[in-house]
Structures are given as structure tokens and as C-alpha cells.
Design a protein around this motif. Structure first.
Motif, PDB file in Angstrom:
ATOM      1  N   GLU B  51       0.950  -1.384   0.210  1.00  0.00           N
ATOM      2  CA  GLU B  51      -0.036   0.002   0.083  1.00  0.00           C
ATOM      3  C   GLU B  51       0.940   1.469   0.258  1.00  0.00           C
ATOM      4  OE1 GLU B  51      -3.902  -1.660   2.679  1.00  0.00           O
ATOM      5  OE2 GLU B  51      -2.383  -0.783   3.514  1.00  0.00           O
ATOM      6  N   MET B  54       2.132   1.829  -3.447  1.00  0.00           N
ATOM      7  CA  MET B  54       1.011   2.327  -4.518  1.00  0.00           C
ATOM      8  C   MET B  54       0.948   3.678  -3.936  1.00  0.00           C
ATOM      9  SD  MET B  54       0.329  -0.196  -6.807  1.00  0.00           S
ATOM     10  CE  MET B  54      -1.180   0.117  -7.160  1.00  0.00           C
ATOM     11  N   ALA B  71      -0.845   3.738 -10.804  1.00  0.00           N
ATOM     12  CA  ALA B  71      -1.480   3.771  -9.268  1.00  0.00           C
ATOM     13  C   ALA B  71      -2.433   4.794  -9.186  1.00  0.00           C
ATOM     14  CB  ALA B  71      -0.283   3.998  -8.441  1.00  0.00           C
ATOM     15  N   ILE B  79      -6.759  -0.606  -3.881  1.00  0.00           N
ATOM     16  CA  ILE B  79      -5.350  -0.799  -3.437  1.00  0.00           C
ATOM     17  C   ILE B  79      -5.099  -1.807  -2.310  1.00  0.00           C
ATOM     18  CG2 ILE B  79      -2.961   0.243  -2.536  1.00  0.00           C
ATOM     19  CD1 ILE B  79      -3.840   2.687  -4.331  1.00  0.00           C
TER      20      ILE B  79
END
Ligand code: FAD
Lengths: 409, 185
Positions: B51, B54, B71, B79
């Protein structure tokens, strides 16, 4: 976990026409999602040759064997292969017939035959003419023919590339090819020229290509290796004469030493034969890729109208997963998933010089559209600099290995 | 190849994630395990690290060639779903024939001295550090360049180790270490 017990008694069957990126991805992922599903792939060729990276073969930087993948590997996923050509789809009887005389039953049919050429659009061009003036827009012997012609050409020769109108397979493809031919000529035949006759006024990643052409091939100067004639200046090609190696465009008639005609395109012939085509391409539900014309039949990859998604191997691969999940759900009377898809295409513009376009698409069922997610996607920045271009070349080659494995591995 | 129980009511949502993850795997490889030399494998990462990568790509806080553009196409919930999906796939350590094997022994010694305190168990794990063991060589080279050029942020201890290694061995010291980490299987 396999299919639950009740469904197992009637595990659905799928017939996939075409073992390219669209068809092979769908077949493999149906089996991954539901290991009990019965999947048959009909594909006439024992070996698939990727168009992606074929421009590196034309430019002399890669051996064609690296583009070739054996269809037989799909058997490892429990897929039945039929090496044959599909000739018809009977949507009522739910059967596909083949040239070899087989009739194969399905619950759902998936059609991914790629593109066919509209030979009628350019006077004098035909499958025979393509033996003299290759299109090299389906990889294989056409790719090696164009490469051999470039090798045989004398220094000082003219290469003509004709680029087609939209929509067509791989929007940045012609311009990557021009770049890599220029790269070859610069090193081996520096007095040669490339004349690009284009049926469009702008093209994919144009700024990035022109930047690469300026950096490497003198574009924009008197000594430019590449001359680009857009539609507005008469670039649209209307006829060819393979006997004299002449190409006629709106702007006039030009003689080439090597001529690469990339003709206008339409959905593959089987899609036309099966009545799936409207205005050249196959309209589909963009959530499941089921045909809007013929129920129970799905179309994806280059043949389908996926609106904003370009006709690319990455698109076909991403769509293949949605089509697999969608066809499975519909075959079992379940709610199909809501796809969130992506495309990314790398291009090589010169030595250590890669760049990309990417987009992420959300499905809007009300409008039946795959819409680019706001704020996402776009092309590599113009000012990214040489280190970033070098990385993108490494990433392009990595993408190539990974997508091949994801589709046919 | 775990199939899904398609009759379960949860299947539509599960299939949403399968399809969404399918838009990553044409670059990162099936199940997030790539065979190419440069694009990193993304399987087996702790959810928070995934996470973090991203969201830092989304904000360009972490430099990227393409991941920022990608992203930004996903919500936080998406995500998280992707992080859980790829996190549950085993990280496969595939052969990397482009590794310079002559560098491995010295790389291993240097790694023990400069990196192992954070990249534990031969780079297989560590708190918030990603996976180095069997990660793609060129991705790691690019990451080290980004750290050294201050394009990617380093915590203080990490920065000190990088400076010490640079002083002792030069940039080649990092290459030796990365060839070793890439070779771990
Ligand atoms: C020069 C060039 C460069 C490219 N570079 C890239 C790139 O870098 N990145 C990218 O993402 N994309 C790239 N592409 C685009 C990509 O190759 C196509 O978008 C992709 O191949 C489409 O996949 P498909 O499965 O729809 O069709 P195809 O690849 O054409 O596959 C269709 C298959 O169906 C089979 N078939 C056809 N008719 C029948 C029938 N009647 N019965 C049975 N089988 C049949 C064919 O033999 C073929 O194997 C490039 C294309 C070109 C030309």
C-alpha cells in the motif's frame, strides 16, 4: 476448490477461436478461475509469432525465434487444442465448425481472431502484392521478408512506410517501426531515407517519437532521415504498383526501394462470417465482452470495439481476464464481475530509448463504456531525461517476457 | 492454481479482484511473479508495504517511470484489495541468468555488513523494507540509484549505511550486493 458439486455435473464448455493474446489469455484464465470448465482452443498455427517486439526483428536487434511461442504449452492447463481454422459459428445450435470438418459444441464461444486487412482500400494491394511490398502487420514470414529487403537495399535507398487510418492494431506500432528502421539505416546505410505516407494528421505518442527522431535521426533538420507526410499534406495512400515499386498517395506518386504498406484494417474474417461485425468491428458489452449482436458469443482483442482501449496485446490480455470471468459467470447464471482494466504499451525509439503510454479503465455499465480513470494514465513525460528512457527500455523487454508467460506459459 | 468456488455469494466481488489484478500481471507476471530482468515481482509483500508503494507512486513521492500513471487509477480500497491479493501469492525466486555470479561471494559479505540489519534473512524479510532476495536485478539497481541520487527517501540509518558503503567500495559495491541478493533462492 473446484466448481461446487451441483455445477460439476454440468461443467460449462467453452470454445475459443484464436490462440493469440486475446484467445489464449481467456482460455488459460477460464481454467484458472474454474479448473473443471472444459475449454477448447481452435488455432490453425502450431506456433504463434508475436507482433510485439517484431519491430526489433525488422531493425536487426532481435532474432525472430524470440517472438515464437508453441501453442502446445496450453495443454498443461488442461486446454484441448484443435489445430484447425474455424469457418462458422451457429449460435442457435451452439456449435463451431472448422475447415477440417469438425463440429464442436459450446455453452459459450469466445472469438479473438485479431484483424484482417482491407485489401480493397488500396488499389493494386493484395495478399500477392504483400509478397513484394510486405505489410509485416502479422508477424512471421512477413517480418523476415521486410527485414531481408532492408538488408538487401543499397545505401542511399528510399524506404516507404504507409501508415493506416484509425482504428488499427497497435497505434504506436508504425512509428516504432520507423524509428527502428532509421536506427538500422543510420548505422549501416546512412545515406538512405524513410518516407512516411500517413492517412492521419496525428499519431500515438507523437511528441515522444518526434523527440526521439530529433535526438537520433536528424528529424526537423535538412538532413533528416525521416520525412513524415500527414493526411493534410496528401499522405493517404490510394494505390500501389508492385511491378514498378511505386506508391500513389494524394500528394503524388513515389518510388521506393523497400515498401512497407500497413493497410487499413477490420475484424478477422470469422467475425464477419459469424455476423458479429458492425462498421468493421464487433460491438460488445464492455463488462463481459459478450457480443451485442449474437448472444452467447464473446469477442475481445483487436476484433472488438473496446472504444477507448487501443488494439494492443496488453489490452487483449487485460480484456481476456474480464471475458473469462464474465463468460464463466454467465454460463453459470451468476452475476458477472465489474471489470477494472488497463493498457500499457512500450515503444523503442532508439538505442537505450524506451517510453510508454498507459491507462486504467473503469467499467460504466449504464453507458456500456470502459472509461479512463480520471487523473490516471498518459504518456511518459517529455522531459523525463535519458536515464528514464533507458529504464523504460529495460522495462519494455521485461514486459515482453512477462506478458508472453502470462498468455502462453 | 486455486480455482474459485463460483457458487458462493462472494464470488462476484472475488472475481472483481481477480480481473483487476489481471491488469497488473501483463507487466509483473502471472500472480505477480515476473520472468523478465527488470520489472519487480510484486507477490508476497506485506500489505502495508504494498500500500505504501502504491500511494507513494500516486503522489510521485516515490519516483517511477510508469507506476505513478497506473497507481492513480485505483482507490484506496482497490489498492488494499490488490495488496491482499498479491500478498497472498508466494514470492517465486526464479533463476536470473543475467546475474554476474563472480560477484556473489563478495556481495554476500558486504550485504551482511551493510544491509542485513534491515534486510533480514538474506533479504527475504524485514520491517517495511520490501523483498530483495530473488528480486529483479535491474529493478534493484534502479532503486539504489534513486536512493543515492536522493530521488527516493531514505531513513537516517539506511542513509548512513549507504554512505559508508559508497566510501568503502564505490558504486560497484552496491552492484556486488545486488547480484548476490538477486541470486538468493
Ligand atoms: C508491429 C507491431 C508491434 C506491436 N507491438 C505491441 C506492443 O509493443 N505492445 C502491445 O501491447 N501490443 C503490440 N502490438 C499489438 C498486438 O500484437 C495485438 O494487439 C494483439 O496481437 C491482438 O491480439 P488478438 O488475440 O486480438 O489477435 P491476434 O494476435 O491477431 O491473434 C489472433 C489469432 O487468431 C487466429 N485466427 C484467426 N482467424 C481464425 C479462425 N478462423 N480460426 C481459428 N483461429 C483463427 C490467428 O491465427 C491468430 O493466432 C503490436 C502489433 C504490431 C503489428
Amino acid at each position: 476448490v473446484g466448481l461446487p458439486h451441483i455445477a460439476r455435473a454440468a461443467a460449462p464448455s467453452f470454445v475459443v477461436i484464436g490462440g493469440g493474446p486475446g484467445g489464449a489469455t481467456t482460455a488459460k484464465y477460464i481454467r484458472r478461475f474454474a479448473p473443471d470448465a472444459r475449454v477448447t482452443v481452435i488455432e490453425p498455427n502450431a506456433t504463434y509469432t508475436t507482433c510485439f517486439m517484431s519491430n526489433e526483428v525488422i531493425g536487426g536487434d532481435r532474432d525472430i525465434s524470440t517472438l515464437q511461442v508453441p501453442m502446445s504449452a496450453m495443454r498443461a492447463h488442461g486446454i484441448t487444442l484443435v489445430q484447425d481454422k474455424a469457418t462458422g459459428i451457429d449460435a442457435d445450435a451452439k456449435t463451431v465448425t472448422t475447415q477440417g470438418g469438425e463440429t464442436i459444441a459450446f455453452d459459450r464461444c469466445i472469438v479473438a481472431p485479431g484483424v484482417d486487412f482491407r485489401y480493397d482500400a488500396i488499389e493494386g494491394y493484395s495478399a500477392e502484392a504483400a509478397e513484394v511490398m510486405p505489410h509485416a502487420w502479422k508477424a512471421g514470414p512477413q517480418t523476415t521478408l521486410l527485414r531481408a529487403q532492408l538488408e538487401a537495399m543499397e545505401d542511399g535507398g528510399t524506404v516507404i512506410v504507409s501508415a493506416p487510418p484509425n482504428p488499427f492494431r497497435c497505434p504506436p506500432g508504425p512509428y516504432e517501426r520507423i524509428s527502428l528502421i532509421a536506427n538500422y539505416l543510420k548505422q549501416h546505410k546512412p545515406k538512405s531515407k524513410i518516407l512516411v505516407l500517413d492517412a492521419k494528421d496525428k499519431f500515438s505518442k507523437q511528441g515522444l517519437f518526434e523527440q526521439a527522431w530529433e535526438t537520433f535521426y536528424g528529424y526537423g533538420t535538412e538532413n533528416s532521415m525521416i520525412e513524415w507526410v500527414p493526411k493534410a499534406d496528401g499522405g493517404t495512400v490510394t494505390g500501389v504498383n508492385p511491378a514498378t515499386m511505386e506508391v500513389t498517395a494524394v500528394a503524388g506518386t513515389f518510388k521506393g526501394d523497400v515498401v512497407n504498406i500497413i493497410p487499413p484494417q477490420t475484424a478477422g474474417a470469422i467475425a464477419h462470417a459469424a455476423g458479429l461485425v458492425e462498421d468493421g468491428w464487433c460491438p460488445v458489452n464492455k463488462g463481459t465482452f459478450e457480443s451485442l449482436v449474437v448472444e452467447g458469443v464473446h469477442v475481445l482483442g483487436d476484433s472488438s470495439v473496446a472504444a477507448s482501449m487501443p488494439k494492443s496485446g496488453s489490452s487483449a490480455n487485460s480484456q481476456g481476464k474480464a471475458a473469462a470471468a464474465g463468460a464463466l459467470a454467465l454460463a453459470m447464471g451468476q452475476e458477472p464481475p465489474v471489470p477494472h482494466l488497463a493498457n500499457a504499451c512500450y515503444s523503442i525509439g532508439g538505442p537505450d530509448h524506451g517510453f510508454s503510454v498507459a491507462a486504467v479503465y473503469a467499467y460504466d455499465d449504464f453507458e456500456n463504456a470502459l472509461k479512463p480513470v480520471e487523473g490516471s494514465g498518459g504518456v511518459s513525460p517529455m522531459d523525463a531525461g535519458p536515464e528514464s528512457r533507458r529504464r523504460e527500455m529495460f522495462y519494455a523487454h521485461s514486459w515482453f517476457e512477462n506478458i508472453k508467460a502470462d498468455i502462453w506459459g | 492454481a486455486g480455482g474459485l468456488a463460483l457458487a458462493a455469494p462472494a464470488q462476484a466481488a472475488e472475481m472483481d479482484v481477480e480481473v483487476m489484478a489481471g491488469a497488473c500481471t501483463f507487466c509483473h507476471g502471472t500472480d505477480g511473479n515476473g520472468v523478465g530482468a527488470a520489472i519487480p515481482s510484486i507477490s508476497g509483500l506485506p500489505v502495508e508495504q504494498f500500500e505504501y508503494m502504491m500511494t507513494s507512486y500516486q503522489e510521485d513521492a516515490n519516483p517511477s517511470t510508469v507506476m505513478g500513471r497506473i497507481a492513480r487509477g485505483y482507490t484506496d480500497d482497490q489498492i488494499t484489495a490488490l495488496a491482499e491479493y498479491f500478498g497472498s501469492k508466494p514470492f517465486e525466486r526464479l533463476p536470473q541468468p543475467w546475474i554476474n555470479v563472480a560477484m556473489i561471494p563478495e556481495g554476500k559479505e558486504l550485504a551482511a555488513e551493510y544491509c542485513e540489519s534491515c534486510h533480514e534473512n538474506e533479504g527475504r524479510e524485514g520491517e517495511g523494507v520490501g523483498i530483495l532476495a530473488g528480486q529483479k536485478l535491474y529493478y534493484m539497481e534502479f532503486s539504489v540509484d534513486d536512493f543515492l541520487n536522493e530521488h527516493r527517501e531514505m531513513e537516517r540509518r539506511q542513509a548512513r549505511k549507504f554512505r559508508d558503503l559508497m566510501d568503502a567500495q564505490g558504486r560497484e559495491g552496491f552492484t556486488k550486493i545486488l547480484n548476490y541478493y538477486a541470486s538468493v533462492n
